[in-house]
Design a protein around this motif. Structure first.
Motif, PDB file in Angstrom:
ATOM      1  N   ALA A 150       0.868  -1.201   0.000  1.00 55.02           N
ATOM      2  CA  ALA A 150       0.000   0.000   0.000  1.00 55.02           C
ATOM      3  C   ALA A 150       0.896   1.239   0.000  1.00 55.02           C
ATOM      4  CB  ALA A 150      -0.914   0.003   1.212  1.00 55.02           C
ATOM      5  N   VAL A 151       0.743   2.088  -0.985  1.00 53.37           N
ATOM      6  CA  VAL A 151       1.571   3.287  -1.128  1.00 53.37           C
ATOM      7  C   VAL A 151       0.686   4.502  -0.872  1.00 53.37           C
ATOM      8  CG1 VAL A 151       3.052   4.624  -2.664  1.00 53.37           C
ATOM      9  CG2 VAL A 151       3.028   2.114  -2.802  1.00 53.37           C
ATOM     10  N   PRO A 152       0.921   5.279   0.183  1.00 55.48           N
ATOM     11  CA  PRO A 152       0.086   6.473   0.446  1.00 55.48           C
ATOM     12  C   PRO A 152       0.372   7.561  -0.581  1.00 55.48           C
ATOM     13  CG  PRO A 152       1.915   6.370   1.980  1.00 55.48           C
ATOM     14  CD  PRO A 152       1.961   5.093   1.195  1.00 55.48           C
ATOM     15  N   PRO A 153      -0.612   8.404  -0.848  1.00 57.38           N
ATOM     16  CA  PRO A 153      -0.370   9.502  -1.804  1.00 57.38           C
ATOM     17  C   PRO A 153       0.601  10.523  -1.214  1.00 57.38           C
ATOM     18  CG  PRO A 153      -2.514   9.726  -0.795  1.00 57.38           C
ATOM     19  CD  PRO A 153      -1.992   8.389  -0.337  1.00 57.38           C
ATOM     20  N   ALA A 154       1.242  11.225  -2.090  1.00 58.43           N
ATOM     21  CA  ALA A 154       2.222  12.228  -1.651  1.00 58.43           C
ATOM     22  C   ALA A 154       1.513  13.379  -0.921  1.00 58.43           C
ATOM     23  CB  ALA A 154       2.999  12.748  -2.851  1.00 58.43           C
ATOM     24  N   ARG A 155       2.086  13.799   0.169  1.00 60.16           N
ATOM     25  CA  ARG A 155       1.501  14.871   0.983  1.00 60.16           C
ATOM     26  C   ARG A 155       1.918  16.225   0.418  1.00 60.16           C
ATOM     27  NH1 ARG A 155       3.483  17.161   5.971  1.00 60.16           N
ATOM     28  NH2 ARG A 155       1.807  18.229   7.109  1.00 60.16           N
ATOM     29  N   ARG A 156       0.892  17.038   0.150  1.00 57.00           N
ATOM     30  CA  ARG A 156       1.166  18.355  -0.398  1.00 57.00           C
ATOM     31  C   ARG A 156       1.540  19.338   0.700  1.00 57.00           C
ATOM     32  NH1 ARG A 156      -4.179  19.239  -3.885  1.00 57.00           N
ATOM     33  NH2 ARG A 156      -5.003  18.342  -1.934  1.00 57.00           N
ATOM     34  N   LYS A 157       2.098  20.451   0.273  1.00 57.01           N
ATOM     35  CA  LYS A 157       2.570  21.447   1.226  1.00 57.01           C
ATOM     36  C   LYS A 157       1.373  22.073   1.960  1.00 57.01           C
ATOM     37  CE  LYS A 157       5.544  25.510   1.555  1.00 57.01           C
ATOM     38  NZ  LYS A 157       6.349  26.503   0.793  1.00 57.01           N
ATOM     39  N   ASP A 158       1.555  22.300   3.233  1.00 58.62           N
ATOM     40  CA  ASP A 158       0.539  22.906   4.104  1.00 58.62           C
ATOM     41  C   ASP A 158      -0.721  22.058   4.197  1.00 58.62           C
ATOM     42  OD1 ASP A 158       2.317  24.962   4.441  1.00 58.62           O
ATOM     43  OD2 ASP A 158       1.388  26.207   2.844  1.00 58.62           O
ATOM     44  N   GLU A 159      -0.591  20.772   3.855  1.00 59.00           N
ATOM     45  CA  GLU A 159      -1.753  19.876   3.969  1.00 59.00           C
ATOM     46  C   GLU A 159      -1.711  19.211   5.332  1.00 59.00           C
ATOM     47  OE1 GLU A 159      -3.879  16.083   1.705  1.00 59.00           O
ATOM     48  OE2 GLU A 159      -1.942  16.865   1.027  1.00 59.00           O
ATOM     49  N   PRO A 160      -2.840  19.216   6.055  1.00 57.56           N
ATOM     50  CA  PRO A 160      -2.833  18.586   7.383  1.00 57.56           C
ATOM     51  C   PRO A 160      -2.685  17.073   7.266  1.00 57.56           C
ATOM     52  CG  PRO A 160      -5.052  19.235   6.772  1.00 57.56           C
ATOM     53  CD  PRO A 160      -4.156  19.788   5.701  1.00 57.56           C
ATOM     54  N   LEU A 161      -2.296  16.445   8.346  1.00 54.22           N
ATOM     55  CA  LEU A 161      -2.123  15.005   8.380  1.00 54.22           C
ATOM     56  C   LEU A 161      -3.462  14.303   8.252  1.00 54.22           C
ATOM     57  CD1 LEU A 161       0.497  14.734  11.278  1.00 54.22           C
ATOM     58  CD2 LEU A 161       0.900  14.605   8.805  1.00 54.22           C
ATOM     59  N   ARG A 162      -3.441  13.222   7.472  1.00 52.36           N
ATOM     60  CA  ARG A 162      -4.667  12.451   7.269  1.00 52.36           C
ATOM     61  C   ARG A 162      -4.586  11.138   8.026  1.00 52.36           C
ATOM     62  NH1 ARG A 162      -4.799  12.451   0.817  1.00 52.36           N
ATOM     63  NH2 ARG A 162      -2.590  11.975   1.277  1.00 52.36           N
ATOM     64  N   ARG A 163      -5.729  10.623   8.368  1.00 57.63           N
ATOM     65  CA  ARG A 163      -5.788   9.349   9.081  1.00 57.63           C
ATOM     66  C   ARG A 163      -5.560   8.181   8.098  1.00 57.63           C
ATOM     67  NH1 ARG A 163     -10.880   8.647  12.837  1.00 57.63           N
ATOM     68  NH2 ARG A 163      -9.570   6.834  13.348  1.00 57.63           N
ATOM     69  N   THR A 164      -4.838   7.160   8.562  1.00 56.36           N
ATOM     70  CA  THR A 164      -4.558   5.988   7.723  1.00 56.36           C
ATOM     71  C   THR A 164      -5.771   5.068   7.729  1.00 56.36           C
ATOM     72  OG1 THR A 164      -2.207   6.104   8.235  1.00 56.36           O
ATOM     73  CG2 THR A 164      -3.043   4.010   7.393  1.00 56.36           C
ATOM     74  N   PRO A 165      -6.250   4.650   6.521  1.00 58.89           N
ATOM     75  CA  PRO A 165      -7.409   3.725   6.479  1.00 58.89           C
ATOM     76  C   PRO A 165      -6.957   2.321   6.868  1.00 58.89           C
ATOM     77  CG  PRO A 165      -6.676   4.227   4.257  1.00 58.89           C
ATOM     78  CD  PRO A 165      -5.854   5.080   5.159  1.00 58.89           C
ATOM     79  N   ALA A 166      -7.111   1.966   8.093  1.00 53.71           N
ATOM     80  CA  ALA A 166      -6.654   0.645   8.576  1.00 53.71           C
ATOM     81  C   ALA A 166      -7.404  -0.490   7.897  1.00 53.71           C
ATOM     82  CB  ALA A 166      -6.813   0.568  10.084  1.00 53.71           C
ATOM     83  N   ASP A 167      -8.724  -0.274   7.598  1.00 56.55           N
ATOM     84  CA  ASP A 167      -9.491  -1.347   6.958  1.00 56.55           C
ATOM     85  C   ASP A 167      -8.918  -1.691   5.581  1.00 56.55           C
ATOM     86  OD1 ASP A 167     -11.034  -1.269   9.194  1.00 56.55           O
ATOM     87  OD2 ASP A 167     -12.628  -0.047   8.291  1.00 56.55           O
ATOM     88  N   ALA A 168      -8.540  -0.663   4.838  1.00 56.53           N
ATOM     89  CA  ALA A 168      -7.978  -0.914   3.500  1.00 56.53           C
ATOM     90  C   ALA A 168      -6.654  -1.663   3.591  1.00 56.53           C
ATOM     91  CB  ALA A 168      -7.795   0.415   2.759  1.00 56.53           C
ATOM     92  N   TRP A 169      -5.829  -1.298   4.576  1.00 55.59           N
ATOM     93  CA  TRP A 169      -4.569  -2.017   4.759  1.00 55.59           C
ATOM     94  C   TRP A 169      -4.821  -3.484   5.092  1.00 55.59           C
ATOM     95  CZ3 TRP A 169       0.672  -0.304   4.911  1.00 55.59           C
ATOM     96  CH2 TRP A 169       0.868   1.022   4.536  1.00 55.59           C
ATOM     97  N   LEU A 170      -5.768  -3.738   5.961  1.00 49.69           N
ATOM     98  CA  LEU A 170      -6.060  -5.121   6.340  1.00 49.69           C
ATOM     99  C   LEU A 170      -6.638  -5.915   5.171  1.00 49.69           C
ATOM    100  CD1 LEU A 170      -7.550  -4.538   9.908  1.00 49.69           C
ATOM    101  CD2 LEU A 170      -5.254  -5.343   9.297  1.00 49.69           C
ATOM    102  N   GLU A 171      -7.522  -5.299   4.394  1.00 49.22           N
ATOM    103  CA  GLU A 171      -8.085  -5.993   3.229  1.00 49.22           C
ATOM    104  C   GLU A 171      -6.997  -6.341   2.207  1.00 49.22           C
ATOM    105  OE1 GLU A 171     -11.126  -3.594   1.653  1.00 49.22           O
ATOM    106  OE2 GLU A 171     -12.492  -3.831   3.375  1.00 49.22           O
ATOM    107  N   LEU A 172      -6.076  -5.416   2.007  1.00 47.17           N
ATOM    108  CA  LEU A 172      -4.983  -5.703   1.074  1.00 47.17           C
ATOM    109  C   LEU A 172      -4.107  -6.845   1.591  1.00 47.17           C
ATOM    110  CD1 LEU A 172      -3.347  -5.036  -1.452  1.00 47.17           C
ATOM    111  CD2 LEU A 172      -2.111  -3.315  -0.120  1.00 47.17           C
TER     112      LEU A 172
END
Length: 746
Positions: free
Chosen positions: A131-153
């Motif tokens: 699972a590769v997270p999208p690149a974080r843009r400048k001044d973008e707040p932190l996003r929560r990791t979708p744990a369900d998607a990681w587990l399904e993968l």
């Protein structure tokens, strides 16, 4: 063109009209390496005097082919025997099924291997899923990791890898089974006979025979002449065909024998010895292990074995003169001989036909140097030679010369003639012969821009193996070893340039190096010895008593040859100084005129197999000992004593008194003869005296087993009997000869 077409059709019709008859293998004489085969055929006398015999193997040596008429009308003989290959087409049902099964097994193995490889690639790709997270843009707040998607993968990857792993294990097992099947079939094909057809299109060897047939004449009766040399009889005006001399329905039969050699055959002797206790004779059966890969199965042939070599040396040694004086090298033999008269007119008829179409070439041959060549040669049969190498054609190359004549500072080159050279070397200043027409001249050696004379001199030295002559005193050229090797020279035919026709020169084609026999790497059976290694200086032939069957599979096959009567005397030998054991032996005496070669022998005593031993070479009239192992029922024990003292008025000598005591016991139910071997020291110094005190004796004929220092006891023991033997020797050593630090004791 029409006449030529009709002529070709007529030739093809004549070739097709030659009757073909099968031949049967009758006898084989197997030599140390190679064999001589004889085939026989009974055919009707052909009206045209020509016939073709089939059934010959591809591995035969064409140089050894011979043919003769065994029985037939008087005057019938073979005048020519020519080996000709014939292309044969095989249908799929005629090919061996083993080859087809091997081909299918290899294809199945390749398919399974490819599926296994693809499965492993999919496993590697699936294991790399992340699972590769999208690149974080400048001044973008932190996003929560979708744990369900990681587990399904992760669950998807685990389930897919589990299925792929099961599939990979199944393919691995299937691949192992496919490899095992391929190896098994490959081994079966390697061990199978090579006599049958293996390819859809292959060539077979045939022999075209030309016979002299008896032709009846009105006055003289039967007259043997060549049938193809007869003048055709005039046709009947009514259109009836001329009556043949021998009618087809009453043509007599003739027996023809073909003889040829094949290289891929080997044999080693083997034996079986049967002995009954209490008897003085034995039954020695000669058996041969024969392996052949000639391309034909030997079925029901009369087999004979010979120790002779087919490629034996035949040239006599040369005894040179002994000269007293200054050593001088022997002058090289002259290789020049005058060509025969009328050599140029020999090819007049060939030239009158017209030029032949030139063969198609792949491309022009590059010239070695841009300068005009001094010597040129045809490019079709030879390749450009490296600088310093001799001319591949072996003759004087013809070509344009810059000056048109030979100058005094350029050494002439000899032209090859009837037996090495075509004539004496040209004199300086004489004109060159006209250049021969060549399709594509190639420069052999270009003259250098500077030092032309030196280049010519070095070319002369490279070609004829001598030093370059000085410009002031030209000398006659000396032929090299290549030109003097007359057995390897070939005669130039009409297709060669005019300057080379009818002359001898080294072969221009490069022949592949001869390969070894297909059976050269075949391992020998245990205790087997090649016949040439054990036969020594004599040659013998052994004829089989019954027909033999030997397939052409390249593996050893045992064939019974015959029985050799031998005299057998059982004896027991012990060497208690080395080992306190008694060994049983059989003393074999050959009273026949046949030699017994070295090889493995299966020993059978009282109809019970004992062991397989190594039988040594037994010449006619010779005697050898064959060991059969330890005999536990005959016991031996040995004790020794040493007494050291001094003698003389002033104790000037040391006396070493060795005493040997041997005890024997026979536990067998019959009498035995035991030979006890001991040893005494041997000194080259006359001042050291050795005195023996025993009733033993030295061997009559020293051998590696019994050196001169050996002493023998021979004693007969009855059943259950015992015996004691006492012996010894004294060593008297002067004081000046004593060993520093003490005497060596046994």
């Amino acid at each position: 063109m029409d006449d030529q077409h009709r002529t070709d059709n007529g030739k093809r019709s004549d070739e097709a009209a030659v009757p073909a008859h099968p031949s049967v293998l009758d006898s084989v004489v197997v030599h140390a390496v190679g064999a001589v085969c004889r085939r026989r055929a009974r055919v009707a006398l052909p009206p045209g005097g020509r016939l073709r015999l089939t059934g010959l193997p591809q591995a035969l040596d064409g140089r050894s082919l011979r043919a003769r008429v065994l029985s037939g009308p008087p005057g019938t003989a073979v005048t020519e025997a020519r080996l000709e290959p014939v292309v044969e087409l095989r249908s799929p049902d005629e090919l061996p099924t083993l080859q087809g099964r091997l081909k299918e097994a290899r294809e199945h193995e390749a398919a399974v291997r490819e599926r296994h490889r693809l499965t492993l690639d999919v496993i590697a790709e699936t294991s790399a899923l992340r699972a590769v997270p999208p690149a974080r843009r400048k001044d973008e707040p932190l996003r929560r990791t979708p744990a369900d998607a990681w587990l399904e993968l992760a669950e998807f990857v685990d389930e897919r890898l589990a299925r792929l792993q099961v599939r990979a294990e199944e393919l691995t097992e299937e691949l192992e089974r496919a490899e095992h099947a391929t190896e098994t079939l490959t081994d079966q094909v390697d061990r199978s006979s090579t006599a049958g057809p293996t390819r859809p299109v292959e060539t077979s060897a045939t022999v075209l025979l030309t016979l002299t047939t008896p032709v009846a004449t009105p006055d003289t009766g039967p007259d043997p002449v060549l049938a193809q040399d007869q003048d055709p009889a005039p046709e009947d005006p009514a259109g009836a065909a001329p009556a043949p001399d021998i009618a087809p329905d009453i043509a007599p039969d003739i027996d023809i024998e073909l003889e040829y050699g094949v290289p891929a055959v080997r044999w080693v002797p083997a034996y079986r010895l049967s002995y009954q206790q209490g008897s003085d004779t034995g039954r020695l059966v000669l058996r041969a292990s024969v392996a052949q890969r000639t391309g034909e199965d030997w079925t029901g042939v009369r087999l004979a074995l010979s120790t002779a070599d087919l490629d034996r040396r035949t040239d006599l040694p040369k005894l040179r003169s002994l000269r007293i004086g200054r050593s001088q090298p022997a002058p090289p033999p002259s290789g020049w001989r005058e060509p025969p008269a009328g050599l140029g007119d020999l090819f007049t008829g060939f030239d009158a036909v017209g030029p032949r179409p030139e063969p198609r070439r792949r491309g022009p041959v590059p010239v070695t140097a841009p300068a005009p060549p001094r010597f040129a040669a045809p490019a079709a049969p030879v390749a450009p030679a490296a600088p310093g190498a001799p001319y591949a054609g072996g003759a004087r190359p013809s070509g344009p010369h810059p000056g048109g004549t030979l100058s005094a500072d350029e050494p002439p080159l000899p032209s090859l003639g009837f037996a090495g050279y075509g004539g004496p070397p040209p004199q300086p200043g004489s004109p060159l012969p006209p250049p021969a027409a060549a399709p594509a001249p190639v420069a052999r050696r270009a003259r250098s821009a500077r030092g032309g004379t030196e280049a010519a001199g070095s070319a002369f030295a490279d070609e004829f193996g001598g030093a370059a002559p000085s410009p002031a005193s030209p000398t006659a050229p000396t032929p090299g070893a290549t030109l003097l090797d007359y057995p390897s020279l070939v005669l130039a035919g009409p297709d060669e340039p005019a300057a080379l026709r009818g002359t001898l020169h080294p072969p221009t084609e490069t022949r592949p190096a001869p390969t070894g026999s297909p059976l050269s790497g075949l391992p020998l059976p245990r205790h087997a010895v090649p016949p040439r290694a054990s036969a020594g200086s004599f040659d013998h032939r052994f004829d089989a008593a019954a027909p033999a069957d030997i397939p052409s599979d390249g593996s050893w096959h045992t064939v019974t040859i015959g029985e050799i009567p031998v005299t057998v005397q059982p004896e027991y030998v012990t060497v208690p100084a080395v080992e306190e054991k008694v060994y049983g032996t059989l003393v074999l005496a050959n009273r026949t005129a046949q030699a017994v070669l070295a090889g493995p022998v299966e020993v059978t005593v009282d109809d019970e197999f004992l062991l397989t031993a190594a039988l040594p070479t037994l010449a006619p009239g010779g005697t050898r000992r064959l060991g059969i192992g330890v005999t536990e029922s005959v016991e031996v024990a040995r004790r020794t004593e040493l007494h050291e003292s001094t003698t003389g008025m002033l104790n000037t000598s040391t006396v070493l008194d060795h005493r040997v005591h041997v005890e024997l016991a026979n536990r067998l139910g019959h009498a035995v003869t035991v030979e006890v071997r001991e040893r005494v020291p041997v000194s080259p110094d006359s001042e050291i005296r050795i005195e023996e005190r025993a009733d033993w004796h030295a061997p009559a004929v020293p051998s590696p087993e019994c050196p001169p220092s050996t002493r023998l006891w021979r004693i007969d023991l009855p059943p259950g009997g015992r015996a004691e033997l006492d012996g010894g020797y004294q060593i008297r050593i002067p004081a000046g000869k004593a060993i520093v630090g003490g005497n060596r004791r046994n």
